[in-house]
Design an enzyme around this catalytic site. Structure first.
Site, PDB file in Angstrom:
ATOM      1  N   ASP A   1      -6.759   1.372   0.596  1.00 33.80           N
ATOM      2  CA  ASP A   1      -6.750   1.612   2.041  1.00 33.80           C
ATOM      3  C   ASP A   1      -8.140   1.262   2.578  1.00 33.80           C
ATOM      4  OD1 ASP A   1      -8.447   3.660   1.323  1.00 33.80           O
ATOM      5  OD2 ASP A   1      -7.426   5.188   2.510  1.00 33.80           O
TER       6      ASP A   1
ATOM      7  N   LYS B   1       0.842  -1.207   0.000  1.00 32.47           N
ATOM      8  CA  LYS B   1       0.000   0.000   0.000  1.00 32.47           C
ATOM      9  C   LYS B   1       0.876   1.255   0.000  1.00 32.47           C
ATOM     10  CE  LYS B   1      -2.234   2.123   3.339  1.00 32.47           C
ATOM     11  NZ  LYS B   1      -2.955   2.283   4.571  1.00 32.47           N
TER      12      LYS B   1
END
Ligand code: SF4
Length: 226
Positions: free
Chosen positions: A153, A135
């Site tokens: 997210d 991420k």
């Protein structure tokens, strides 16, 4: 596996996933034209450190800390020149300060040893940095103009599920679904817009379906709202 809104979208005649992509992108673009990363940074290195610090805290909190931090730490060497405890104190209020300090110092070492002190922009290089998971790497690569994936997210995950764009719960699988659905040139903007929509409209506990521009094509809009 979350409740599947993919099947519900079909059942309620909202159209297939691919047919809803165009309207989703258009409407999000109209509503969140200002969608962009909320972290403040002036260099690739500041971007990387900001994103690493943003785990488990708010962007506002990170910006408050980095405003002071980046005056003191300008190069990778600076993070290694102070005792570990000093860096811990300097980032203390972002939480998880011990792990973050270790990750940042480890990352600075690798940057100096393997990347000439520069932040790489390829995903496969970024994920080799200590404490940099996919991420974080996706956020950094995207902001550096080399998007190779889609940032998933908590907001992107929730919105993708509610909008019936994925059946999955695992971020890596959600990312694969989104990559297959959205054109590559929309990847960077899409993540920003979904995050913005999640913050402003589709709250985790209280989604404001009555004022949501996607209500008529969202399989999880509350009954009577669309
Ligand atoms: S209609 Fe409701 S659940 Fe669907 S995206 Fe909008 S706010 Fe979220």
């Amino acid at each position: 596996m979350p409740r599947s809104y993919v099947a519900e979208a079909k059942r309620h005649g909202l159209g297939r996933r691919r047919e809803r992509i165009g309207p989703i992108v258009e409407r999000l673009a109209a509503e969140h034209s200002d969608a962009q990363i909320a972290l403040r940074f002036r260099s690739d290195l500041e971007l990387l450190v900001s994103v690493m610090l943003s785990a488990q805290t708010t962007d506002t909190n990170v910006n408050r800390v980095t405003e002071v931090l980046f005056r003191k730490y300008r190069r990778p060497e600076d993070y290694l020149a102070v005792p570990e405890e000093e860096l811990e104190r300097d980032i203390y209020t972002t939480g998880f300060f011990r792990q973050k300090t270790k990750a940042i110092r480890g990352t600075m070492r690798v940057l100096l040893e393997e990347f000439d002190g520069k932040v790489p922009n390829r995903l496969e290089d970024l994920v080799r940095l200590p404490g940099v998971a996919r991420k974080t790497a996706n956020v950094v690569a995207s902001e550096l103009g080399h998007a190779q994936g889609i940032v998933v997210d908590t907001h992107v995950r929730r919105l993708s599920q509610r909008l019936g764009l994925t059946r999955h719960d695992d971020p890596a699988k959600i990312e694969r679904d989104l990559q297959a659905l959205f054109p590559r040139d929309a990847w960077i903007y899409l993540a920003h817009a979904l995050i913005q929509h999640g913050r402003r409209v589709c709250d985790a506990r209280k989604p404001a379906c009555e004022r949501c521009s996607l209500a008529d094509i969202c399989p999880s809009a509350r009954p009577g709202v669309s």
